[in-house]
Design an enzyme around this catalytic site. Structure first.
Site, PDB file in Angstrom:
ATOM      1  N   ARG A 179      -8.198  -1.147   1.601  1.00 53.52           N
ATOM      2  CA  ARG A 179      -7.126  -0.350   1.015  1.00 53.52           C
ATOM      3  C   ARG A 179      -7.308  -0.270  -0.498  1.00 53.52           C
ATOM      4  O   ARG A 179      -7.919  -1.151  -1.114  1.00 53.52           O
ATOM      5  CB  ARG A 179      -5.758  -0.965   1.336  1.00 53.52           C
ATOM      6  CG  ARG A 179      -5.467  -1.111   2.828  1.00 53.52           C
ATOM      7  CD  ARG A 179      -4.156  -1.847   3.054  1.00 53.52           C
ATOM      8  NE  ARG A 179      -3.815  -1.961   4.461  1.00 53.52           N
ATOM      9  CZ  ARG A 179      -4.163  -3.006   5.228  1.00 53.52           C
ATOM     10  NH1 ARG A 179      -4.844  -4.019   4.695  1.00 53.52           N
ATOM     11  NH2 ARG A 179      -3.825  -3.044   6.497  1.00 53.52           N
ATOM     12  N   LYS A 203      -2.335  -7.239   3.374  1.00 49.52           N
ATOM     13  CA  LYS A 203      -0.886  -7.261   3.560  1.00 49.52           C
ATOM     14  C   LYS A 203      -0.432  -8.638   4.029  1.00 49.52           C
ATOM     15  O   LYS A 203      -1.097  -9.279   4.836  1.00 49.52           O
ATOM     16  CB  LYS A 203      -0.475  -6.201   4.585  1.00 49.52           C
ATOM     17  CG  LYS A 203      -0.633  -4.762   4.086  1.00 49.52           C
ATOM     18  CD  LYS A 203      -0.104  -3.776   5.101  1.00 49.52           C
ATOM     19  CE  LYS A 203      -0.177  -2.336   4.572  1.00 49.52           C
ATOM     20  NZ  LYS A 203       0.351  -1.369   5.552  1.00 49.52           N
ATOM     21  N   HIS A 274      -7.347   6.388   0.940  1.00 52.08           N
ATOM     22  CA  HIS A 274      -7.038   6.086   2.335  1.00 52.08           C
ATOM     23  C   HIS A 274      -7.842   6.985   3.272  1.00 52.08           C
ATOM     24  O   HIS A 274      -8.150   6.598   4.398  1.00 52.08           O
ATOM     25  CB  HIS A 274      -5.540   6.248   2.599  1.00 52.08           C
ATOM     26  CG  HIS A 274      -5.020   5.291   3.621  1.00 52.08           C
ATOM     27  ND1 HIS A 274      -4.926   3.930   3.390  1.00 52.08           N
ATOM     28  CD2 HIS A 274      -4.573   5.477   4.895  1.00 52.08           C
ATOM     29  CE1 HIS A 274      -4.442   3.334   4.470  1.00 52.08           C
ATOM     30  NE2 HIS A 274      -4.223   4.242   5.385  1.00 52.08           N
ATOM     31  N   ARG A 277     -10.956   5.275   3.833  1.00 52.96           N
ATOM     32  CA  ARG A 277     -10.722   4.183   4.793  1.00 52.96           C
ATOM     33  C   ARG A 277     -10.763   4.735   6.221  1.00 52.96           C
ATOM     34  O   ARG A 277     -11.396   4.160   7.109  1.00 52.96           O
ATOM     35  CB  ARG A 277      -9.372   3.539   4.489  1.00 52.96           C
ATOM     36  CG  ARG A 277      -8.916   2.439   5.461  1.00 52.96           C
ATOM     37  CD  ARG A 277      -7.657   1.806   4.885  1.00 52.96           C
ATOM     38  NE  ARG A 277      -6.898   1.024   5.848  1.00 52.96           N
ATOM     39  CZ  ARG A 277      -7.134  -0.260   6.099  1.00 52.96           C
ATOM     40  NH1 ARG A 277      -8.128  -0.884   5.497  1.00 52.96           N
ATOM     41  NH2 ARG A 277      -6.391  -0.925   6.956  1.00 52.96           N
ATOM     42  N   HIS A 300      -5.995  -4.734  10.295  1.00 53.33           N
ATOM     43  CA  HIS A 300      -4.831  -4.271  11.047  1.00 53.33           C
ATOM     44  C   HIS A 300      -4.190  -5.430  11.800  1.00 53.33           C
ATOM     45  O   HIS A 300      -4.886  -6.245  12.399  1.00 53.33           O
ATOM     46  CB  HIS A 300      -5.240  -3.194  12.058  1.00 53.33           C
ATOM     47  CG  HIS A 300      -5.528  -1.868  11.437  1.00 53.33           C
ATOM     48  ND1 HIS A 300      -6.307  -0.905  12.038  1.00 53.33           N
ATOM     49  CD2 HIS A 300      -5.135  -1.327  10.247  1.00 53.33           C
ATOM     50  CE1 HIS A 300      -6.380   0.151  11.256  1.00 53.33           C
ATOM     51  NE2 HIS A 300      -5.676  -0.079  10.173  1.00 53.33           N
ATOM     52  N   TYR A 309      -8.148   5.630  15.654  1.00 55.36           N
ATOM     53  CA  TYR A 309      -9.459   6.153  15.293  1.00 55.36           C
ATOM     54  C   TYR A 309     -10.286   6.536  16.502  1.00 55.36           C
ATOM     55  O   TYR A 309     -11.197   7.351  16.397  1.00 55.36           O
ATOM     56  CB  TYR A 309     -10.206   5.129  14.431  1.00 55.36           C
ATOM     57  CG  TYR A 309      -9.477   4.852  13.145  1.00 55.36           C
ATOM     58  CD1 TYR A 309      -9.423   5.808  12.133  1.00 55.36           C
ATOM     59  CD2 TYR A 309      -8.806   3.655  12.947  1.00 55.36           C
ATOM     60  CE1 TYR A 309      -8.729   5.579  10.967  1.00 55.36           C
ATOM     61  CE2 TYR A 309      -8.111   3.412  11.778  1.00 55.36           C
ATOM     62  CZ  TYR A 309      -8.070   4.379  10.794  1.00 55.36           C
ATOM     63  OH  TYR A 309      -7.376   4.146   9.642  1.00 55.36           O
TER      64      TYR A 309
END
Length: 328
Positions: A179, A203, A274, A277, A300, A309
């Site tokens: 990110r 995150k 992004h 990404r 994730h 994806y």
């Protein structure tokens, strides 16, 4: 959509005008998000904004931007109030994806408030949220990604510090799929050149290790050897990427760098970091990587996010089939 767009609402003023018990609850929730959940400042700001909007609506403030405000005291945060808040936003033209996100924010907040004793019951537990409409992200084709890197490299060969930095940015984003906030948060010690891996804090302050290839290694090494020393000052932080004044490079600057670089690629969609990404994840799957490995690389929390994806690759295959097969 309504005939006229709602005006922008200053949620800071709404928060300051809430009754003291509601203000105290918002303050406690913000501390919980920061200290106990370790969320990023941007995420905390979004979550708290949603809750201020919800509580403001409960207390009669204009949080939608219609111009109508009738502040009132002693109102209860219940299921009907949450539904009315969401319905008002839907009537103002808010999209399904945003409504789904705000519904999730309300459910998370009421569950926390019930656990902490702020609410006698958890009204959000019975809230049925609208399903978000997930759009497939735009990605570069592999030839477009190659063109982007070659165009960036040609600028870096002039040994211009900014050009070398921008080339390293593009190579790292595409090679790792990290990110933009993770990229800007990297320090020099987070990059292990010999092993060709980078240590990323994602995150929730979760750490992961992401590999990168030889082109990214060369670009980063050139930047560290010949580019960064030209921009660094005595007060520069240990950041991997710095700006022209020597400070840590910010996500907004990286977004502009990516947008500008893609202008040199004919036919390429206008993507930000992004988008690179998304492109990295799609090309990994097209190259044979398994879904769980891609999940780990991207950081994730759930496999369901990564599965998006697989739909991208299927759509790309369908487009190729429609164009090339004689009986498509």
């Amino acid at each position: 959509m309504p005939p006229t767009s709602p005006r922008r609402v200053d949620l800071i003023k709404v928060r300051a005008a809430l009754p003291p018990p509601s203000q105290e609850m918002v303050d406690a929730y913000e501390r919980h998000l920061r200290s106990e959940r370790g969320l990023s400042p941007h995420t905390i700001r979004a979550y708290v904004g949603d809750i201020v909007s919800l509580l403001g609506h409960v207390h009669g403030f204009d949080v939608i931007g219609t111009g109508e405000s009738r502040p009132r005291q002693g109102c209860e945060l219940d299921l009907a109030a949450i539904r009315a808040w969401l319905a008002a936003q839907r009537a103002a033209g808010t999209g399904r994806t945003t409504l789904a996100r705000r519904s999730a924010a309300a459910r998370t907040f009421t569950a926390w408030a019930h656990r902490r004793g702020h609410l006698a019951a958890d009204p959000g537990a019975r809230l049925v949220a609208p399903r978000p409409q997930r759009k497939l992200p735009a990605v570069l084709r592999q030839d477009q990604a190659d063109d982007l890197m070659q165009a960036s490299q040609s600028g870096a060969t002039e040994r211009n510090a900014v050009a070398m930095r921008d080339h390293a940015i593009l190579e790292l984003l595409y090679a790792t799929g990290i990110r933009v906030s993770e990229l800007c948060g990297l320090d020099i010690d987070d990059v292990h050149m010999d092993l060709r891996v980078v240590r990323v804090i994602g995150k929730g302050d979760k750490e992961r290790t992401v590999p990168f290839g030889l082109p990214a290694q060369r670009a980063v090494q050139d930047w560290l050897t010949d580019g960064r020393p030209e921009l660094a000052t005595e007060t520069s932080p240990p950041a991997l990427l710095i700006g022209v004044r020597g400070g840590r490079l910010q996500p907004g600057s990286v977004r502009q760098i990516v947008h500008d670089a893609l202008k040199a690629v004919p036919g390429a969609p206008d993507l930000g970091p992004h988008g690179l990404r998304h492109t990295a994840a799609t090309h990994l799957l097209e190259g044979g990587a398994d879904l769980r490995s891609v999940q780990e690389l991207l950081g994730h929390a759930t496999l369901a996010t990564t599965q998006l994806y697989t739909h991208v690759t299927v759509e790309r295959l369908r487009a190729v089939h429609d164009q090339a097969h004689p009986r498509s």
